[in-house]
Enzyme design. Sequence first.
Site, PDB file in Angstrom:
ATOM      1  N   SER A 127      21.968  -1.651  13.244  1.00  0.00           N
ATOM      2  CA  SER A 127      21.868  -2.137  11.878  1.00  0.00           C
ATOM      3  C   SER A 127      20.573  -2.934  11.676  1.00  0.00           C
ATOM      4  O   SER A 127      19.486  -2.366  11.784  1.00  0.00           O
ATOM      5  CB  SER A 127      23.115  -2.960  11.530  1.00  0.00           C
ATOM      6  OG  SER A 127      23.190  -3.225  10.162  1.00  0.00           O
ATOM      7  N   ASP A 281      28.390   6.662   8.092  1.00  0.00           N
ATOM      8  CA  ASP A 281      27.839   5.383   7.653  1.00  0.00           C
ATOM      9  C   ASP A 281      27.529   5.468   6.166  1.00  0.00           C
ATOM     10  O   ASP A 281      26.825   6.382   5.714  1.00  0.00           O
ATOM     11  CB  ASP A 281      26.569   5.080   8.458  1.00  0.00           C
ATOM     12  CG  ASP A 281      26.122   3.630   8.358  1.00  0.00           C
ATOM     13  OD1 ASP A 281      26.300   3.014   7.289  1.00  0.00           O
ATOM     14  OD2 ASP A 281      25.569   3.121   9.354  1.00  0.00           O
ATOM     15  N   HIS A 310      29.800   2.417   9.424  1.00  0.00           N
ATOM     16  CA  HIS A 310      28.748   1.552   9.952  1.00  0.00           C
ATOM     17  C   HIS A 310      29.214   0.764  11.170  1.00  0.00           C
ATOM     18  O   HIS A 310      28.424   0.490  12.077  1.00  0.00           O
ATOM     19  CB  HIS A 310      28.259   0.588   8.871  1.00  0.00           C
ATOM     20  CG  HIS A 310      27.040  -0.174   9.282  1.00  0.00           C
ATOM     21  ND1 HIS A 310      25.818   0.420   9.477  1.00  0.00           N
ATOM     22  CD2 HIS A 310      26.851  -1.496   9.564  1.00  0.00           C
ATOM     23  CE1 HIS A 310      24.933  -0.485   9.860  1.00  0.00           C
ATOM     24  NE2 HIS A 310      25.542  -1.650   9.917  1.00  0.00           N
TER      25      HIS A 310
END
Length: 345
Positions: A127, A281, A310
């Site tokens: 991320s 995601d 995610h």
Amino acid sequence: MHDVFELPAFELDGGAVLDPARLAYKTYGELNGTRTNAVLFPTWFAGDHTSNEWLIGPGKALDPREHFVIVPNLFGNGVSSSPSNTPSPHDAADFPAITIRDNVRAQHRLVTEHFGIERLALVLGCSMGALQTYQWAVSHPGMVERALPFCGAPRTSPHNAVFIESLRATLTLDAAYEGGRYKAQPLAGIRAFARVYAGWGFSQAFYWEETYRQLGFDSLEEFLTGFWEANFIGQDANDLLAMLRTWQDADVSATPGLGGDIERALGSIRAEVLALPAEKDLYFPPEDEVRAARHIPHGRVRPIPGIWGHLTGGGGNPADAAFIGDAVRDLLATPSPAALEPARP
């Protein structure tokens, strides 16, 4: 426990100066005599060094018996310099904007000045850690031998930015926020923030199949309160907002000298890059990585299958953790183009 690297009079991209900036970090393992076994593993949004430990340990992909793993904490996360721990004039709502490039510049100084490391065998991250991974590969192409960004991208897309705007609005509209000069944490805003995040962090299929039951929650409401609200309720509101701003402004093409040209930025990467997007995601979709890899000379994409969205990159699902771990091992076993070429000055 962690260590802190202080950077006196650290000038940020926006012109503000933190004096000092404090970069918190933790290391695992020992640096070898040739200083060639270093791995850098930056943290993600609202996480700290302990959030990365699922991938580090004896027998794991990042084995401290083989690798020297450095985990630097993101500015704004409450451990490194953040609104919640920085004195006036940069405290609370007056904390300056910090970019991904600022984070990477501080980390570069830690790696080179403190540890004397000239090459990194691997940079990886999830991320916002992936945003930092890409920035490392662009800013220091002769230093990064391999890069493994997962559940991320080289820049924040417009759709992703809209998600971030919804989080910012949700938090700051709590009357208790008081423009960032609150006397107590705006808990209603933070709880609402967590519930907005819940709709994006996992996929639709995760909720259709009630996969949250695997995490020990008997109902959706229990999951929203026991997982999502619990994850954010101990965070400082200004810290969350500072990290959101860093995330929203991320873009490797904004690196000085690249003129906003994303293809040129990606084309400058010399590392062996293996990107691992999560199949479902919602805000860093695989398409972002596929487009990026076309312009990276040694870029590959290996989507992580599954429905965890995610949060695939968080290590909470054993199948996803094993997939990521195997990819790390594969990449570390791959000869690096950067290691075979002379480093740039």
